[in-house]
Design an enzyme around this catalytic site. Structure first.
Site, PDB file in Angstrom:
ATOM      1  CD  GLU A 146      52.303   1.885  11.081  1.00 23.18           C
ATOM      2  OE1 GLU A 146      51.713   1.262  10.180  1.00 23.18           O
ATOM      3  OE2 GLU A 146      51.740   2.617  11.893  1.00 23.18           O
ATOM      4  CE  LYS A 154      55.772   0.538  -3.076  1.00 23.30           C
ATOM      5  NZ  LYS A 154      54.870   0.776  -4.184  1.00 23.30           N
ATOM      6  CB  CYS A 213      61.539 -35.677 -25.096  1.00 26.91           C
ATOM      7  SG  CYS A 213      62.267 -35.494 -23.459  1.00 26.91           S
ATOM      8  CB  CYS A 231      63.934 -39.715 -23.406  1.00 20.63           C
ATOM      9  SG  CYS A 231      62.223 -39.276 -23.738  1.00 20.63           S
ATOM     10  CB  CYS A 262      58.489 -35.763 -22.679  1.00 22.07           C
ATOM     11  SG  CYS A 262      59.171 -37.426 -22.750  1.00 22.07           S
ATOM     12  CB  CYS A 316      61.140 -39.208 -20.046  1.00 24.93           C
ATOM     13  SG  CYS A 316      62.292 -37.832 -20.235  1.00 24.93           S
TER      14      CYS A 316
HETATM   15  S1  IVH Z   1      48.070   2.399   6.255  1.00 22.57           S
HETATM   16  C1  IVH Z   1      45.198   5.293   5.037  1.00 22.57           C
HETATM   17  N1  IVH Z   1      50.071   0.933   7.079  1.00 22.57           N
HETATM   18  O1  IVH Z   1      49.457  -0.605   1.799  1.00 22.57           O
HETATM   19  C2  IVH Z   1      46.262   4.384   5.323  1.00 22.57           C
HETATM   20  N2  IVH Z   1      49.029   0.384   5.009  1.00 22.57           N
HETATM   21  O2  IVH Z   1      48.859   1.397  -0.484  1.00 22.57           O
HETATM   22  C3  IVH Z   1      46.243   3.194   4.476  1.00 22.57           C
HETATM   23  N3  IVH Z   1      49.977  -1.574   3.907  1.00 22.57           N
HETATM   24  O3  IVH Z   1      46.018  -0.994   1.280  1.00 22.57           O
HETATM   25  C4  IVH Z   1      46.854   2.035   5.054  1.00 22.57           C
HETATM   26  N4  IVH Z   1      51.489  -2.036   5.432  1.00 22.57           N
HETATM   27  O4  IVH Z   1      47.252  -2.891   2.350  1.00 22.57           O
HETATM   28  C5  IVH Z   1      49.154   1.141   6.112  1.00 22.57           C
HETATM   29  N5  IVH Z   1      51.841  -0.302   7.929  1.00 22.57           N
HETATM   30  C6  IVH Z   1      50.922  -0.100   6.978  1.00 22.57           C
HETATM   31  C7  IVH Z   1      50.825  -0.934   5.837  1.00 22.57           C
HETATM   32  C8  IVH Z   1      49.862  -0.645   4.869  1.00 22.57           C
HETATM   33  C9  IVH Z   1      50.953  -2.398   4.276  1.00 22.57           C
HETATM   34  C10 IVH Z   1      49.205  -1.671   2.652  1.00 22.57           C
HETATM   35  C11 IVH Z   1      47.714  -1.684   2.850  1.00 22.57           C
HETATM   36  C12 IVH Z   1      47.163  -0.601   1.987  1.00 22.57           C
HETATM   37  C13 IVH Z   1      48.292  -0.299   1.056  1.00 22.57           C
HETATM   38  C14 IVH Z   1      48.268   1.140   0.721  1.00 22.57           C
END
Ligand code: IVH
Length: 683
Positions: free
Chosen positions: A115, A315, A419, A422, A437, A442
């Site tokens: 996701e 990430k 300023c 101006c 200012c 101005c």
């Molecule tokens: S799962 C145990 N799914 O990421 C699983 N979290 O660092 C925990 N977040 O606090 C959450 N998109 O706010 C999950 N598709 C997603 C997410 C998601 C964003 C955020 C959520 C959580 C943080 C975890």
């Protein structure tokens, strides 16, 4: 069948229809009726609920409007903690997680769900007997804040679920501000002289944590639900994927970009695809989340500390780079603020070349110890103005120069700070972080004022940008915003201007003419009163109904409006005290710019002609306050029930004689709760 039963049935039908249309519009993006038809349904429902408050329920779609501010949020204990996620930053780290998971499970093959990791804030929504009862923030994972009222304003969150849903369950998801809304909100904040939100997460958090949910309701928040927290009383599917599908069938918004995959190779491909395409998403995502699909496997894997072993966040690369801060420049804002900004050695950050970045104020620059000549880290979060995160002190050569704003704007000839536009004197009012200012005329201030006036959220006059407004000022064709409306008399001179032809001049003049009929909220925004942005302007337009009433208000009246604090009140009073501002308003009036709400004269006050009798103790306010609220809406409060009484409001320990009389006459009895809803709805 009695009338009452018929009415209740009609109300139920309307609620069901409105909820279905809401879902089609906000969750499925596939509306089936026009906005006007939708509005008609809502209006009918509101009307019936007003007439028959006994049928008003908290899950009614009319209850999505914000409610009065709360002092502080209550605390919600999460039945199971809301966990955070471990991170992977490379394919190797992801593979290591997968290998470890496989070893712990004793299985080589197990399916996964991927996701987007949306950058917003986690919420837990509890539904009991089909209704949304509690919405909470994550808090420390164990205890969060009760933000039910605010979450109810988010239209993609169902207020009720179908009858065959589990009788008790909790859904978790991410509330976020889509990029476009985030961008707009930040522009508005900058215009109001408030610091912009650093990223969409802060913006979303700031929005749902408003004590006044009427402010939340104006922010275009959305949600994606990403897991079922728990469910009772009815079996639910046994894989995460099927649970998401099930939640979708109950009316929740589930991300359509989720996928179910079998191998870590496929996860890497999914990740790569979204690293490349992340800019195209309507929301800010900072990575992907990979989850083991089978709930039974998740259970076997369990958690370590705050993190589940069955999921990981992979990430996206950071949108941060380092470069040299060549110099700190100063520009003058609309309210006269001297705004420092960084002039950078150009650098590409996430595919965009950055030459300048925001520095908020002198204190901030000193606190972060940012010096001219420093190598600095710059960050771009989505569409926001890039900002300097901080210096890299290890790279210093000793040539770097500490920043002092007064030194920067020091004018040798004048022998004082001045300023940069101006030359007027510069001051820093006590308790403020910005220097100003002092010259309201101005050119920089006037020009920004015009840019705000014509901007989309204000009078929306297309065709005037930064350069034309500068030219109009420089050529003396206008001196303030009201002069725009006499430009028609100067048509010849306009046509002569560089880059202007007959056609574009006529378009411009037409656009100016059309702007005369903008709603009052827009006109208030357009005046550029400090601390009054779109949301506040809406509150003021609603309350006062005309510019004249607003201009003649008192500080007391202003601070009595929920969501207007002393700072805003002072700023409004100061604005209308200035003779130049009053003159501009008079000129706008003379130019036939509409300075009142269209409906102000034709519609009587919402409680006009209605009589209230209050009995028993009220919890939310004193008798006197209750009376004032009713009166402000055109109603009256009487001490005895008679045939003219519209409502008997029964608080705690109500008086027996009033109740008896009301029952004898068939007067509508309402609880304090319903009374509050009624006042709120009408306000
Ligand atoms: S799962 C145990 N799914 O990421 C699983 N979290 O660092 C925990 N977040 O606090 C959450 N998109 O706010 C999950 N598709 C997603 C997410 C998601 C964003 C955020 C959520 C959580 C943080 C975890």
């Amino acid at each position: 069948m009695t009338d009452q039963v018929q009415i209740q049935q009609r109300i139920e039908q309307l609620k069901a229809d409105i909820n279905r249309h809401n879902h089609r519009y906000h969750v499925l993006d596939n509306p089936e009726i026009s906005d006007a038809e939708y509005d008609r349904l809502v209006r009918e429902l509101k009307r019936l609920e007003e007439q028959y408050p006994q049928f008003l329920t908290p899950d009614s779609p009319t209850q999505r409007v914000g409610a009065a501010p709360v002092e502080a949020f209550g605390v919600v204990e999460h039945r199971f903690p809301l966990l955070s996620l471990g991170n992977a930053f490379s394919d190797e780290e992801l593979a290591a997680w997968h290998t470890r998971t496989s070893r712990l499970l004793g299985e080589e093959q197990f399916d996964l769900v991927c996701e987007h990791k949306i950058d917003g804030l986690a919420v837990a929504l509890t539904y009991i007997d089909g209704r949304l009862t509690t919405g909470a923030t994550r808090g420390d994972g164990f205890r969060g804040e009760n933000i039910t009222q605010n979450l109810k304003t988010i239209r993609s969150i169902p207020l009720s679920v179908p009858g065959d849903a589990p009788p008790r369950f909790e859904v978790r998801g991410e509330v976020f501000l889509p990029k476009a809304g985030f961008h707009r909100l930040n522009q508005e904040r900058v215009r109001e002289g408030q610091p912009p939100f650093a990223n969409p997460r802060n913006a979303a958090a700031g929005s749902v944590r408003q004590l006044d949910s009427r402010i939340t309701t104006r922010r275009p928040l959305d949600i994606c639900v990403y897991m079922l927290g728990w469910a009772e009383g009815r079996p639910v599917p046994d894989t995460h994927w099927d649970q998401l599908d099930y939640l979708k069938s109950l009316g929740f918004k589930v991300n359509p970009d989720n996928v179910r995959l079998d191998s870590i190779k496929q996860v890497e491909e999914y990740y790569r695809r979204w690293v490349d395409d992340r800019e195209s998403l309507p929301y800010e995502a900072d990575g992907i989340v990979v989850k083991v699909n089978a709930i039974e496997r998740q259970g076997r894997l369990g958690n370590i500390g705050h993190e589940p072993r069955w999921a990981i966040a992979y990430k996206f690369p950071a949108v941060e780079e380092t470069t040299v801060l060549k110099e700190i420049g100063i520009n003058v804002g609309r309210t006269g603020t001297l705004n420092p900004y960084a002039i950078l050695e150009p650098v590409a950050v996430g595919g965009v070349t950055i030459k300048q970045a925001a520095l908020h104020n002198e204190d901030d620059i000193r606190r972060k110890d940012i010096r001219e000549g420093d190598r600095v880290t710059v960050r771009r979060a989505g569409d926001v103005i890039p900002e300097v995160v901080g210096p890299i002190p290890g790279k210093r050569t000793g040539e770097e120069k500490e920043f002092s704003l007064l030194e920067k704007v020091f004018d040798r000839e004048k022998g004082r700070p001045a300023c940069p536009v101006c030359g007027a004197e510069v001051v820093r009012p006590e308790g403020e972080v910005m220097y100003y200012c002092t010259n309201t005329a101005c050119p920089a201030q006037v020009q920004h004022g015009i840019e705000l006036f014509v901007s989309r959220g204000a009078m929306d006059i297309r065709g005037i940008g930064e350069s034309l407004s500068a030219t109009l000022l420089a050529e003396g064709l206008i001196g303030n915003i009201a002069d725009l409306y006499s430009l028609r008399e100067k048509r010849e001179q306009l046509v002569e201007l560089e880059k202007m032809g007959e056609k574009s001049v006529d378009n411009l003049l037409d656009a100016i003419d059309q702007s005369r009929d903008r709603p009052l909220t827009r006109v208030i925004i357009a005046l550029g009163i400090r601390h009054v942005g779109g949301e506040m302007a809406g509150v003021l337009a609603n309350h006062f109904g005309s510019m004249d009433r607003l201009a003649d208000t008192t500080r007391e009246e202003l601070v009595a409006i929920p969501s207007v604090g002393p700072k805003i009140a002072d700023s409004i009073i100061a604005f209308f005290q200035q003779a130049e501002n009053r003159q501009v308003i008079e000129k706008l009036r003379a130019a036939r710019v509409r300075l009142e709400e269209k409906t102000a004269e034709s519609v009587p006050l919402p409680l006009a002609g209605q009589e209230f009798v209050i009995t028993g103790r009220l919890e939310a306010f004193s008798r006197q306050q209750a009376e004032e609220r009713v009166k402000a809406l055109g109603g009256s409060v009487k001490s005895n029930v008679n045939r003219n009484t519209t409502y008997l409001v029964a608080g705690a320990d109500p008086g027996g004689s009033k109740l008896a009389r009301a029952r004898e006459l068939g007067t509508k009895e309402i609880t304090e709760e319903v009374f509050l809803v009624l006042l709120e709805e009408k306000a």
